[in-house]
Design an enzyme around this catalytic site. Structure first.
Site, mmCIF file in Angstrom:
data_model
loop_
_atom_site.group_PDB
_atom_site.id
_atom_site.type_symbol
_atom_site.label_atom_id
_atom_site.label_comp_id
_atom_site.label_asym_id
_atom_site.label_seq_id
_atom_site.Cartn_x
_atom_site.Cartn_y
_atom_site.Cartn_z
ATOM 1 N N GLY A 50 8.217 12.459 9.106
ATOM 2 C CA GLY A 50 8.330 11.224 9.886
ATOM 3 C C GLY A 50 8.820 10.084 9.020
ATOM 4 O O GLY A 50 9.440 10.296 7.970
ATOM 5 N N CYS A 51 8.531 8.870 9.425
ATOM 6 C CA CYS A 51 8.968 7.675 8.697
ATOM 7 C C CYS A 51 8.469 7.713 7.261
ATOM 8 O O CYS A 51 7.282 7.883 7.010
ATOM 9 C CB CYS A 51 8.435 6.431 9.409
ATOM 10 S SG CYS A 51 8.790 4.885 8.546
#
Length: 218
Positions: A50-51
């Site tokens: 993810g981020c």
């Protein structure tokens, strides 16, 4: 209540996707591949989950972790910028490259934290961050790391830790490009930002609660 929920979701949905608005000068820079100059006794792990703001903040909490660099890997385009990666066209994932001391924390322990702090069952997505750049992937640097990662996923699957199948890929490490400067150590410098407050802080607090024995000493 619905209005409050909608506001929170709106904040989460726009924050990570609007990184390109943070610093135009930084975005203009050409990113270079990181040169592997690891000190004796140190090892490297590379995770995408993810981020990278989230992943970086989590692993910086751990004792034995010397450094964490946010960047891009797993794609075809050389020297990618965030704007290019966020289009989903380069094939890169947002990832973190972690330099750690295996005498203090093992690769298996890093995997334990990795799987406990993101959803490995959602394909190309973490929460409201959607796209191949947000995929779950482990980039191994040795046969031992590959075996450990595959065995750990098998254990999680056998234990039915998650209600859905794990989609995390295990791939050989390739060129890792450091992200723009403003992405580095982002959480610690921007804790008041909405995405940090609503998404990253709960992950960091989870690590502090459930992995107390692995945290850096004050």
């Amino acid at each position: 209540m619905k209005k409050v929920t909608f506001l929170i979701l709106a904040l989460l949905g726009m924050a990570c996707q609007s990184k390109t608005k943070e610093n135009n000068d930084a975005m203009a820079a050409t990113n270079e591949p990181i040169k592997m100059d690891i000190q004796d006794g140190m090892e490297v792990a590379t995770f995408a989950g993810g981020c990278f703001w989230c992943t970086e903040a989590i692993f910086l909490e751990l004792d034995g972790v010397k450094s964490v660099v946010s960047g891009y890997t797993g794609g075809a385009r050389p020297n990618p910028t965030y704007e290019q990666v966020s289009s989903g066209a380069t094939g890169h994932a947002e990832a973190t490259q972690i330099t750690f001391d295996p005498k203090k924390i093992s690769f298996g322990e890093l995997l334990e934290v990795f799987f406990a702090t993101h959803d490995p069952t959602t394909l190309n997505r973490q929460g409201n961050d959607i796209g191949t750049q947000y995929r779950s992937e482990i980039f191994y640097h040795s046969d031992a790391q590959k075996q450990t990662a595959e065995d750990y996923i098998k254990q999680l699957t056998a234990a039915k830790t998650y209600p859905d199948p794990i989609v995390t890929k295990v791939s050989p490490a390739v060129t890792f490009y450091a992200a723009e400067n403003y992405h580095q150590n982002y959480y610690n410098q921007n804790k008041g930002q909405s995405y940090c407050h609503y998404v990253i802080t709960p992950k960091v607090e989870k690590v502090r609660k459930h992995f107390k024995d692995k945290l850096k000493k004050e």
